[in-house]
Enzyme design. Structure first.
Site, PDB file in Angstrom:
ATOM      1  CG  HIS A  44       4.753   4.500 -39.219  1.00  0.00           C
ATOM      2  ND1 HIS A  44       4.741   4.129 -37.900  1.00  0.00           N
ATOM      3  CD2 HIS A  44       4.751   3.332 -39.917  1.00  0.00           C
ATOM      4  CE1 HIS A  44       4.725   2.818 -37.803  1.00  0.00           C
ATOM      5  NE2 HIS A  44       4.725   2.309 -39.012  1.00  0.00           N
TER       6      HIS A  44
ATOM      7  CD  GLU B 139       5.629   1.403 -43.634  1.00  0.00           C
ATOM      8  OE1 GLU B 139       5.610   0.196 -43.365  1.00  0.00           O
ATOM      9  OE2 GLU B 139       6.340   2.234 -43.043  1.00  0.00           O
ATOM     10  CG  HIS B 140       0.578   1.167 -41.438  1.00  0.00           C
ATOM     11  ND1 HIS B 140       0.277   0.050 -40.703  1.00  0.00           N
ATOM     12  CD2 HIS B 140       1.866   1.482 -41.127  1.00  0.00           C
ATOM     13  CE1 HIS B 140       1.321  -0.294 -39.973  1.00  0.00           C
ATOM     14  NE2 HIS B 140       2.302   0.570 -40.210  1.00  0.00           N
TER      15      HIS B 140
ATOM     16  CD  GLU C  50       4.844  -0.866 -37.298  1.00  0.00           C
ATOM     17  OE1 GLU C  50       5.909  -0.885 -37.932  1.00  0.00           O
ATOM     18  OE2 GLU C  50       3.797  -0.342 -37.734  1.00  0.00           O
TER      19      GLU C  50
END
Length: 442
Positions: A67, A70-71, A147
């Protein structure tokens, strides 16, 4: 017939599709796979860079790295700042984003066909040359925690995450895709860097594009962009092997899990292990889901919402992975109605397993699925996703016409048999709401 997608160096194929579309596939040097679907008359294209790594692939100490990447891939490379990346797509009216899954990650963009070379260059730069700057990582750590907090405020999201954990337990697929606040706070930059260097390789990369795209031109652009990024694309290299399970994974027992939330409504899920992503019965599973909880005419909707007024949202769902899957029934209701709603969901599932569905139900469900499939393939993003999943998961490309034929071939007996098999497996229950913090609560 479906088109096989063999993992052979240098393999190439061309296959006609519905509506005059043409799918082409090439295995480039280094094992990079490129699949395109040229769609006549379109002036736009969607391109995706898929890496065959997801949250299930994280080693101890690396949890949350997928994750994070992804950022972080949008936060700058050796050639571009984060603002450069953002401006490149904004300047042409394009869109760029990414998605992390449990078994793969995709970075994608939708642009005009004339701007596809730019999209290839920028996305390839991100994939090959991300800086993973320590300062940017710390800033993004805060963004990811926000998030996760946002998702944690949505009780239905909490219920679905908890359901995967309840059913799959210690299996890597039972972990949340985005990580947890604890793992995100704990994972160091070195672990994220190691995860990136280990998994972002030519043999793991799949490029898919659909719309106004020329396959040969795109292959040349991809090769050039990856070489500029410093990747070695040696001849004769084969793509990475697909995930293959010797046998589907099924837990030994079901689990009851209560998650305390001070909410006005309770969220409840009942279910267990479903089918793997490549199980031939996945089309029967789709029909089963449509009959049981796939729309306003479904049994769950009619019984629980329309006849009794016990819930606003009620539906069935399923998902498949390489070695296991999930199947569940969801409802949102007032806390004092949870036991009644659970009982009714189980009764409807048992009824489906005990007696054949009617011809009218079968026809209606097949029609619903057929229409949804065709309508869902009307945009370039859906076509791009179809190519990626065919390459990474199924190992074969099924045309829309062939998929429709498989759906229409499902029989009532197949639905009943599958329902009976699913009901015989260990059953898990998740409740999210204002319940006590007793055993099993969190």
């Amino acid at each position: 017939m479906p088109v096989d997608l063999p993992l052979e160096p240098g393999h190439a194929l061309t296959a006609g599709q519905d509506g005059g579309a043409i799918v082409r596939r090439s295995v480039l040097p280094g094992g990079v796979r490129v699949l395109t679907e040229s769609m006549p008359g379109l002036r736009s294209a969607t391109i995706g860079a898929w890496v065959g790594v997801g949250s299930r692939d994280e080693r101890d100490g690396h949890h949350g790295s997928t994750h994070f990447l992804e950022h972080l891939l949008f936060k700058g490379t050796e050639r571009r700042t984060a603002m450069d990346i953002a401006e490149a797509f904004d300047a042409v009216g394009g869109e760029a984003n990414a998605a992390t899954g449990k078994e793969h990650t995709c970075y994608y963009a939708r642009v005009l066909d004339a701007d596809l070379p730019m999209a290839v260059d920028v996305i390839a730069d991100m994939v090959t040359s991300a800086r993973l700057d320590a300062g940017e990582l710390e800033i993004e750590r805060g963004v990811i925690l926000e998030e996760l907090a946002m998702n944690d405020d949505d009780p239905s999201d909490v219920a679905h995450e908890a359901f995967a954990t309840a059913v799959l337990g210690d299996h890597p697929l039972g972990r949340p895709i985005g990580g947890t606040p604890d793992t995100i706070r704990a994972v160091p930059r070195d672990a994220v860097w190691d995860h990136y260097r280990e998994h972002y390789t030519p043999s793991s990369l799949v490029i898919t594009a659909a719309g106004g795209v020329d396959h040969g031109v795109l292959c040349d652009q991809v090769t050039g962009a990856l070489e500029v990024g410093g990747w070695s694309l040696g001849p004769g290299a084969a793509p990475a092997a697909r995930r293959i399970a010797d046998a589907p994974w099924v837990p030994g027992a079901g689990t009851e899990l209560v998650v305390h939330r001070a909410t006005e409504q309770a969220n409840v899920i009942v279910g267990g292990v479903g089918l793997t992503a490549t199980d031939e019965r996945r089309y029967a599973m789709s029909v089963l889901g449509a009959v049981l909880g796939g729309g306003m005419s479904s049994r769950l909707f009619q019984e629980i919402r329309e006849r009794r007024g016990l819930a606003y949202a009620v539906y069935s769902f399923s998902s498949g992975h390489a070695d296991t899957g999930l199947f569940g029934l969801y409802a949102g209701c007032t806390p004092d109605k949870v036991e009644e709603v659970e009982r009714l969901m189980i009764e409807q599932a048992e009824r489906l397993a005990g007696e054949p569905i009617t011809g009218a139900e079968l026809d209606r469900s097949i029609g619903q699925l057929s229409g949804s499939l065709v309508l869902g393939m009307e945009d370039t993003g859906s076509r791009m996703n179809r190519l990626g999943k065919a390459e990474l998961v199924q190992g074969e490309l099924v045309s829309v016409t062939e998929a429709l034929e498989r759906i229409r071939s499902v029989t009532a007996a197949e639905v009943t048999d599958l329902a009976a098999e699913l009901l015989a497996r260990p059953r898990s229950v998740v409740r999210v709401g204002p319940f006590g913090r007793g055993a099993g609560a969190s």
